[in-house]
Design an enzyme around this catalytic site. Structure first.
Site, short mmCIF file in Angstrom:
data_model
loop_
_atom_site.label_atom_id
_atom_site.label_comp_id
_atom_site.label_asym_id
_atom_site.label_seq_id
_atom_site.Cartn_x
_atom_site.Cartn_y
_atom_site.Cartn_z
N ASP A 67 4.47 14.70 24.21
CA ASP A 67 4.91 13.56 23.42
C ASP A 67 3.80 12.51 23.34
O ASP A 67 3.28 12.08 24.38
CB ASP A 67 6.16 12.95 24.08
CG ASP A 67 7.05 12.19 23.14
OD1 ASP A 67 6.53 11.62 22.17
OD2 ASP A 67 8.26 12.16 23.37
N ASP A 68 3.43 12.09 22.13
CA ASP A 68 2.52 10.95 21.93
C ASP A 68 1.15 11.15 22.57
O ASP A 68 0.55 10.18 23.04
CB ASP A 68 3.14 9.67 22.49
CG ASP A 68 4.29 9.12 21.66
OD1 ASP A 68 4.69 9.77 20.70
OD2 ASP A 68 4.78 8.03 21.99
N CYS A 105 8.48 11.42 16.32
CA CYS A 105 9.04 12.45 17.19
C CYS A 105 10.22 13.24 16.62
O CYS A 105 10.18 14.47 16.54
CB CYS A 105 9.41 11.85 18.53
SG CYS A 105 10.37 10.35 18.46
N ARG A 109 10.38 17.37 15.85
CA ARG A 109 11.23 18.27 16.62
C ARG A 109 12.20 19.03 15.71
O ARG A 109 12.45 20.23 15.90
CB ARG A 109 11.96 17.48 17.70
CG ARG A 109 11.02 16.99 18.77
CD ARG A 109 11.51 15.80 19.58
NE ARG A 109 10.37 15.18 20.23
CZ ARG A 109 9.87 15.57 21.40
NH1 ARG A 109 10.45 16.54 22.07
NH2 ARG A 109 8.80 14.97 21.90
N ASP A 362 3.70 15.39 19.73
CA ASP A 362 4.57 15.56 18.57
C ASP A 362 4.16 14.65 17.42
O ASP A 362 4.81 14.62 16.38
CB ASP A 362 6.03 15.31 18.95
CG ASP A 362 6.25 13.98 19.64
OD1 ASP A 362 5.26 13.27 19.93
OD2 ASP A 362 7.42 13.63 19.89
#
Length: 771
Positions: A67-68, A105, A109, A362
């Site tokens: 993430d990130d 995000c 996803r 993401d």
């Protein structure tokens, strides 16, 4: 061994995949081939296969998405943060250098899970901000099945561990419905968190559809998630060693809050003192050496507002370096934990037949730390205090908390100067759907059975390509019907054609991007893009044009010199937007008020009665309290003057509101990013039955420090305290922790008590009224 989709084994696997999918979905009563006699001794028992069986040799499939992170953070893609496990997967697999996400995000996803574009599955931005419009409402259609739904029909066990963030906010209560929770979208089991982020030491966790409050015993959440993933795999492998599994592993790392054990932070002490400008230069050189970027690549200018490192004050340099030491430790710790998972598969002799897809981020690196960074959690970004407070004072405040940064007592995110550094060699950041910096992420595919040595692939691809790729490599197909829903076709373009041919011509010719009005469209090496400032009319937007084949990191805007190509691509974006439900664009002068967002059973009523036992309801799923008038009534009964505890709480130690009884007095406390204000009754709460009331009367205000009405406490209709409030007090929208009745679960909103501080009197119910 050469990989070919025309080889015999793959033809047979594909046919088996089709047959088992059909049998799994359409399963009428099967004829019995044995013989049923009047007694067991006169019968012939023949086993019947009731459940789907995976094709022989079908691989385990593991999706790992961080993430990130940013393109230039991990050492696997030239970064200065050590990630030896990722390096090993890349060195023995394939690095994809032209892979893209959606810029934020939830859409990434949704696209990964379904193999479709994010507006096609109604996830235009973070799921919390879904709007009641086609393409925007947050409800992923069942006609667009997830990879888990597909694989379960092909005989796989399916597990989701970590961050989810694609269940519509209205459904995130204990009333459900649960059909769009992980276990409703094809996963046999789920353990993780439902929101965009959570605290790494006091997380808001769910197991399947049950809220759990585990004691992590001091462990980091990523460690606990890996433990859970291994336990799922161990249980299955013990019971059915020939049955393949699908693991969707999505830790909260490295989204804020950046928290990790001090030992991981100390590993990087002093290593980033040279700052973000030097970091970018060193990383670009490493990326060239690895062959990840063109040999003649140069760095783009700093993002707007980012200062030259050498111009910073000694205090700025000190705290900013600390932020990145913490971040680097967090990422290295994540790599280590992923390594435990990989080593477990190796030790149990499952790794050689496991297809691992590792997506390092993401979206681009996060801008949610602003120019200064923050230490009190994401609400500093959400409520705007990050941008409205005095910069010099913020730096002083952060410096005063230097030793806490990265610990459980902080909720940090680094400043945007480090975000751009983590995105080296690109410009711009997460949420910027117009830029490569917002949308380009590292992709690694590791599959020992087919990929014998490492390599680099440069073909253009998108996150919607991953699921089609995996299904083709594994020789599986999509059932025509899943759970009674006829299935639409996938929209991503499989990358299987690149596995054994680095020079193969790209097949992903067109791709649109859009987040909150920022938008772009790619076609065969060209890209038209427009940044959009939220709250402004779209008529003010200025389009740019880039030839990515010659200018991969968007330094030369060709719009003025090639208006025909720009016009062609603008028309293409319009067609794609109409095709995939991108319109209407969000982010103009129309505010996303609660009235137009998707709303659930608790936030759509003028009055809601809540009972003890209700815990950690996410803010967007609970009665909405931010920037509006409301009343809280607690119907209580005290058996003694010593009865005390929380009646209602929202949030946790970094941001929130709590209403409680303590030492006989009624109290209300606001936690505004660590700044505490309180109101205490002038009278004692009587023994016996009582109605205890909190009332906030909101007057619309512009700035967080502006007067915004009053709040008051009542005991049995008698006003016992009152004070004027600011807009900051009325901004009650904590993100990481939710609403609790009769307790403060997780971390405590107020340091006046210790969680969970259960109310020890009798609390019959709470009523929240919007007058």
């Amino acid at each position: 061994m050469k990989f070919s989709l025309l080889s015999g084994p793959f033809i047979s696997l594909t046919l088996l995949g089709i047959n088992t999918a059909v049998l799994a979905q359409y399963s009428p009563k099967k004829p019995y081939k044995g013989n049923v006699g009047p007694t067991l001794s006169q019968s012939i028992v023949t086993p019947v296969t009731f459940n789907p069986v995976a094709p022989a040799g079908a691989p385990n499939i593991v999706y790992i998405m961080l993430d990130d992170v940013g393109w230039g953070a991990s050492s696997a893609f030239g970064g200065l943060v050590e990630t030896p496990v990722f390096d090993s997967l890349a060195n023995n697999g394939l690095r994809y250098t032209n892979f893209h996400t959606t810029a934020i995000c939830s859409p990434t996803r949704a696209s990964l899970l379904t193999g479709r574009n994010h507006h096609s599955v109604n996830v235009p931005t973070v799921i919390d901000a879904a709007v009641n419009l086609p393409g925007h409402n947050g409800y992923m259609p069942f006609e667009k099945g997830t990879i888990a739904e597909i694989l379960r029909e092909d005989g796989y066990n399916t597990y989701a561990v970590g961050k989810w963030h694609v269940t519509p906010s209205p459904d995130l209560t204990q009333a459900g419905p649960f059909n769009r929770w992980p276990t409703g979208r094809g996963f046999d089991a789920f353990f993780g968190f439902m929101a965009g982020e959570t605290d790494q030491y006091t997380p808001a966790l769910w197991e399947n559809t049950i809220k759990v409050e585990p004691d992590l015993q001091g462990k980091h959440l990523t460690t606990v998630l890996v433990d859970k993933a291994i336990s799922y795999i161990a249980g299955q492998h013990s019971a059915a060693p020939d049955k393949p599994f699908f693991l969707y592993f999505t830790p909260g790392a490295t989204h804020g809050p950046h928290q990790v054990d001090r030992s991981w932070v100390d590993k990087y002490k002093g290593k980033f003192d040279a700052g973000w400008d030097a970091y970018r230069e060193q990383v670009l050189a490493r990326q060239k050496k690895l062959g990840l970027v063109p040999a003649n690549a140069t760095l783009p200018p700093r993002n707007p507002g980012v200062k030259a490192w050498e111009s910073l004050s000694p205090t700025e340099k000190k705290v900013f370096a600390r932020f990145f030491e913490v971040y680097a430790g967090f990422l290295s710790h994540t790599d280590y934990e992923v390594g435990r998972l990989i080593n477990y598969l190796r030790d149990t002799k499952q790794l050689d037949n496991t297809l691992v897809v590792l997506i390092i981020g993401d979206n681009g690196a996060s801008k949610e730390g602003g120019l200064s960074g923050h230490v009190h959690g994401i609400n500093e970004y959400i409520d705007g205090s990050l941008f409205s407070e005095n910069y010099e004072q913020r730096i002083k405040d952060i410096d005063s908390l230097y030793d806490r940064i990265g610990s459980a007592a902080s909720g940090p995110n680094y400043p945007v100067g480090w975000a751009q550094a983590a995105n080296t060699p690109f410009r711009y950041l997460k949420q910027d759907a117009n830029s490569e910096g917002g949308t380009r992420n590292p992709l690694i595919i590791f599959y020992p059975k087919l990929i014998r040595k490492g390599g680099i692939r440069t073909q253009y691809s998108h996150v919607n390509s991953v699921t089609p790729t995996v299904l083709e490599i594994a020789g599986l197909s999509i059932p025509k019907v899943i759970n009674g829903y006829p299935q639409d076709t996938l929209e991503g373009i499989s990358l299987a054609y690149t596995l054994n041919n680095a020079a193969a011509a790209g097949r992903h010719h067109i791709q649109y991007y859009e987040i909150a009005g920022g938008r772009s469209v790619y076609k065969d090496g060209w890209k038209a893009a427009v940044s959009h400032q939220r709250g402004t009319p779209f008529s003010a937007d200025k389009w740019e044009l880039y030839h990515l084949d010659e200018d991969f990191n968007e330094q030369h805007d060709l719009a003025a010199g090639n208006p025909a190509k720009l016009k062609e691509l603008q028309a293409l974006f319009d067609r794609e937007a109409k095709k995939y439900n991108v319109y209407p664009l969000l982010g103009d002068t129309t505010r996303l008020t609660p009235a137009i967002l998707t709303r659930g059973p608790l936030d759509s009523r003028s009055s809601a009665i809540l009972y003890p036992g209700l815990t950690q309801v996410p803010t967007r799923s609970a009665p909405f309290l931010s920037e509006q008038s409301f009343i809280v009534k607690a119907d209580v009964e005290l058996s003694s003057v010593s009865n005390e505890g929380v009646l209602l709480s929202v949030g946790g130690r970094f941001s929130g509101f709590t209403f409680f009884v303590q030492q006989g007095k009624l109290k209300a406390v606001h936690n505004n990013n660590g700044k505490l204000t309180d109101l205490t009754s002038g009278k004692t709460v009587p023994v016996g039955k009582a109605i205890l009331r909190y009332e906030l009367k909101y007057t619309r205000a512009a700035k967080l420090t502006d007067p915004a009405g009053t709040e008051a406490l009542y005991i049995n209709d008698e006003k016992v305290a009152e004070r004027a409030i600011t807009k900051a007090d009325a901004t009650i929208s904590p993100y990481d922790e939710g609403l609790d009745v009769g307790r403060d679960q997780g971390s405590a909103v107020s340091p006046l008590y210790t969680s969970p501080y259960n109310f020890t009197g009798k609390l019959h119910h709470i009523e929240i009224i919007h007058p």
